[in-house]
Design a protein around this motif. Structure first.
Motif, short mmCIF file in Angstrom:
data_model
loop_
_atom_site.label_atom_id
_atom_site.label_comp_id
_atom_site.label_asym_id
_atom_site.label_seq_id
_atom_site.Cartn_x
_atom_site.Cartn_y
_atom_site.Cartn_z
N THR A 73 0.82 -1.20 0.00
CA THR A 73 0.00 0.00 0.00
C THR A 73 0.86 1.26 0.00
O THR A 73 1.96 1.29 0.56
N LYS A 74 0.37 2.31 -0.64
CA LYS A 74 1.04 3.61 -0.71
C LYS A 74 0.22 4.63 0.07
O LYS A 74 -0.99 4.76 -0.14
N PHE A 75 0.89 5.33 0.95
CA PHE A 75 0.18 6.26 1.83
C PHE A 75 -0.45 7.42 1.06
O PHE A 75 0.16 7.99 0.15
N GLU A 76 -1.67 7.74 1.44
CA GLU A 76 -2.37 8.91 0.93
C GLU A 76 -3.05 9.60 2.10
O GLU A 76 -3.63 8.94 2.96
N ALA A 77 -2.97 10.90 2.13
CA ALA A 77 -3.54 11.66 3.24
C ALA A 77 -5.03 11.92 3.00
O ALA A 77 -5.48 13.06 2.88
N THR A 78 -5.80 10.83 2.93
CA THR A 78 -7.24 10.94 2.73
C THR A 78 -7.95 10.01 3.70
O THR A 78 -7.39 9.00 4.14
N TRP A 81 -8.27 6.51 2.16
CA TRP A 81 -7.09 5.66 2.29
C TRP A 81 -6.99 5.10 3.71
O TRP A 81 -6.69 3.92 3.90
#
Length: 219
Positions: A73-78, A81
């Motif tokens: 997984t790739k971090f997203e500031a949402t 996510w």
């Protein structure tokens, strides 16, 4: 399988059909049946262990795949996510608990783990019991409600904090790899014991691992 090998053809028929065969065939088939039953009875204990392992294999495969998804997984500031990451962690900890505690189980207990991995086990079980399976106040999730009164009306505000590992804890990888290797080793031990007890070869379906399988199986 090599191209030069010929495919074997098997014919399956119900036991009731044996009485319609020639008498000589009936005697031969009944002798084979009695021999097979005797062999299986002598290995009953090991077959029960093998059955437990086999039932745990799909759960182990699910655990490996979920961990692969987490690690990728790739971090997203949402918020979306965060909820997706939380959903994968939920799947991981419940699948882990099912592997070591649920139903027929795998025979893997806390004591089966190396000492260095037991705190990791404890952390996962705590997450499962206190955060995901029940709301009993796990330290990783807190919330509070405040009620204010202004202008003749009550104003409700909620503070909610949730902590999580991005892609799961780094400590989970060696645990998954250990369990993967342990299950494979236990299978080989039982196949060897079955051969020793019955004097017959015992094989198990085997093939190339999927791309998401842990490195333990790729070596």
């Amino acid at each position: 399988m090599e191209e030069s090998e010929e495919l074997q053809e098997f014919i399956v028929f119900p036991e009731e059909a044996i009485r319609y065969f020639p008498l000589e065939w009936q005697k031969h088939l009944h002798a084979l049946k009695e021999e097979g039953q005797g062999i299986l009875e002598s290995a009953d204990h090991n077959l029960k262990i093998l059955n437990r392992l086999v039932h745990a294999f799909p759960t182990m495969a699910s655990l490996r795949y979920i961990h692969h998804r987490l690690a990728s997984t790739k971090f997203e500031a949402t918020m979306e996510w965060a909820l997706e990451n939380d959903m994968l962690i939920l799947a991981f900890v419940t699948t882990y608990a099912r592997l070591v505690e649920g139903g027929i189980g795998s025979g893997v207990s806390r004591g089966s783990l190396p000492a260095v991995l037991r705190p990791v086990h404890d952390h996962i079980i705590s997450l499962r019991n206190k955060r995901y399976a029940h709301n009993v106040g796990h330290a990783s999730i807190t919330g509070s409600m405040e009620i204010g009164f202004q202008g003749g009306a009550f104003d409700i505000s909620v503070n909610f904090n949730m902590s999580f590992h991005v892609g799961g804890s780094l400590d989970w990888k060696p645990l998954v790899e250990f369990l993967d290797g342990l299950m494979f080793d236990r299978l080989q031990v039982q196949l060897k014991k079955l051969k020793e007890k019955t004097g017959r070869e015992w094989t198990f379906p085997n093939g190339p691992p999927p791309k998401w399988a842990s490195p333990k199986q790729n070596t």
